[in-house]
Design a protein around this motif. Structure first.
Motif, PDB file in Angstrom:
ATOM      1  N   VAL B  86       1.363 -13.998  32.124  1.00 41.84           N
ATOM      2  CA  VAL B  86       1.491 -13.251  31.051  1.00 41.84           C
ATOM      3  C   VAL B  86       2.558 -14.015  29.918  1.00 41.84           C
ATOM      4  N   ALA B  88       4.431 -12.923  25.813  1.00 32.65           N
ATOM      5  CA  ALA B  88       4.615 -11.991  24.987  1.00 32.65           C
ATOM      6  C   ALA B  88       3.806 -12.335  23.508  1.00 32.65           C
ATOM      7  N   VAL B 111       0.823  -9.784  26.142  1.00 32.49           N
ATOM      8  CA  VAL B 111       1.403  -8.584  26.350  1.00 32.49           C
ATOM      9  C   VAL B 111       2.321  -8.036  25.048  1.00 32.49           C
ATOM     10  N   LYS B 112       2.253  -6.661  24.837  1.00 34.13           N
ATOM     11  CA  LYS B 112       2.919  -6.273  23.676  1.00 34.13           C
ATOM     12  C   LYS B 112       3.719  -5.081  24.251  1.00 34.13           C
ATOM     13  N   ASP B 113       4.948  -4.798  24.489  1.00 34.85           N
ATOM     14  CA  ASP B 113       5.697  -3.762  24.793  1.00 34.85           C
ATOM     15  C   ASP B 113       4.945  -3.740  26.481  1.00 34.85           C
ATOM     16  N   SER B 114       5.029  -4.744  27.143  1.00 38.08           N
ATOM     17  CA  SER B 114       4.400  -4.671  28.558  1.00 38.08           C
ATOM     18  C   SER B 114       2.724  -4.288  28.807  1.00 38.08           C
ATOM     19  N   TYR B 115       2.357  -4.024  27.725  1.00 38.80           N
ATOM     20  CA  TYR B 115       0.658  -3.555  27.759  1.00 38.80           C
ATOM     21  C   TYR B 115      -0.205  -4.716  27.316  1.00 38.80           C
ATOM     22  N   LYS B 184      -3.213   1.637  26.478  1.00 36.67           N
ATOM     23  CA  LYS B 184      -1.960   1.298  27.538  1.00 36.67           C
ATOM     24  C   LYS B 184      -2.204   0.733  28.993  1.00 36.67           C
ATOM     25  N   GLU B 186      -1.743  -1.761  31.745  1.00 38.45           N
ATOM     26  CA  GLU B 186      -0.560  -2.515  32.343  1.00 38.45           C
ATOM     27  C   GLU B 186      -1.206  -3.558  33.283  1.00 38.45           C
TER      28      GLU B 186
END
Lengths: 207, 207
Positions: B86, B88, B111-115, B184, B186
């Protein structure tokens, strides 16, 4: 599916000694029966081993897969490959990129006098595109993987051999060739991981 | 491997009526026995049908493949996937390219804010590299495929479903996700055609 080392050892032991009790398998491994319980459960639930009360464990894994193995080893790769996408030496990297997008493939084969001379992948093209302003002036032979380093299969090689090569060399596809001479390889097809994926589904679905 | 429409029909007829004679199969199709001969030869030679003299044809195809089909449909994709790579949002296309080469993968998940927010392929990066001088200034979210267009699988979806998606959408890999909410997701893994190729070989070799 991912068996651990001990499970693989158990399979080998059962293959050689079947029927064999859990007790005897444990002895051969120098472990207790209790320690082996989870592994034996995995192996019986996944139908690799069969357990019969008061007799022991049998190996049933390969029976299921014999047909597939036979098919993969006896069918020539040319029967399942796709059409190759080729470009001639002298063409530019820009033209190679256009071909890649137009044909929607991951690899292009470079030919000289209609024989294989190189392979160009998406990564080769990406590497070249970074920082090179004029891709029109760079010939494909400057960036391709050259013949001596190309992994390929002959048209009569088995599907099994082709898949093994793709996995061993960690590549996306293989040119299928007719060898007219050591360095005269005519590209007649391309074998890809998409072909492999289709094979798996066709086999699973029984057609 | 590639069966024609008539061969598929024959298989259906045999499945429902076995044992059934060639004569009776022909009748059901409104054809002569002679017309069917090549198709029946293909089906028996490829071990899909078995012919017994004076009894008729039997279907044997699925017997071989039942184990595989069951495995693919009952095993969750998370059991066989690889680790996801991944990057960011906010990172540059240049950084994505470096990651792609360093990790030696074909697809990177953004990913953004881990999603999960996007997917970047080699082709996306190649397209961007052509004619763009400063890849350091372009953020990944400018070139990625956005969430609404991403094909993915949930971690508990079957391997069968994952392979079907890869073939249907003609993509190289799928993110495996845990869905905490509609948007959301993950990213917990990645399922690729390499995973599929390894599965086929493991199954064929019986481990």
């Amino acid at each position: 599916m991912e068996l651990n080392v001990r499970q693989k050892k158990i399979i080998e032991i059962v293959k050689e000694n079947q029927p064999i009790t859990g007790e005897d398998i444990a002895k051969k491994l120098g472990l207790t029966r209790a320690t082996l319980r989870p592994d034996l459960s995995v192996l019986t639930m996944s139908k690799i081993l069969d357990a019969r009360p008061r007799v022991g464990y049998f190996y049933v894994g390969t029976k299921t897969n014999e047909g597939l193995l036979k098919f993969l080893k006896e069918s020539p790769v040319k029967d399942v490959g796709s059409l190759p996408i080729v470009i001639a030496e002298g063409k530019s990297v820009y033209e190679a990129i256009v071909t890649l997008f137009l044909e929607d493939v991951g690899t292009i084969y470079v030919v000289k006098d209609s024989y294989l001379s190189g392979v160009i992948s998406r990564k080769d093209l990406l590497k070249t595109s970074i920082g090179n302003k004029d891709l029109n002036t760079i010939p494909v032979e400057m960036v391709m993987t050259r013949l001596s380093h190309i992994v390929y299969v002959n048209e009569d090689d088995s599907i099994y051999e082709a898949i093994s090569k793709i996995l061993t060399y960690e590549i996306d596809s293989l040119p299928i060739v007719t060898a007219h001479d050591v360095n005269k390889l005519e590209v007649v097809g391309r074998f890809t991981k998409t072909n492999i994926s289709r094979l798996l589904m066709e086999f699973a679905n029984g057609n």
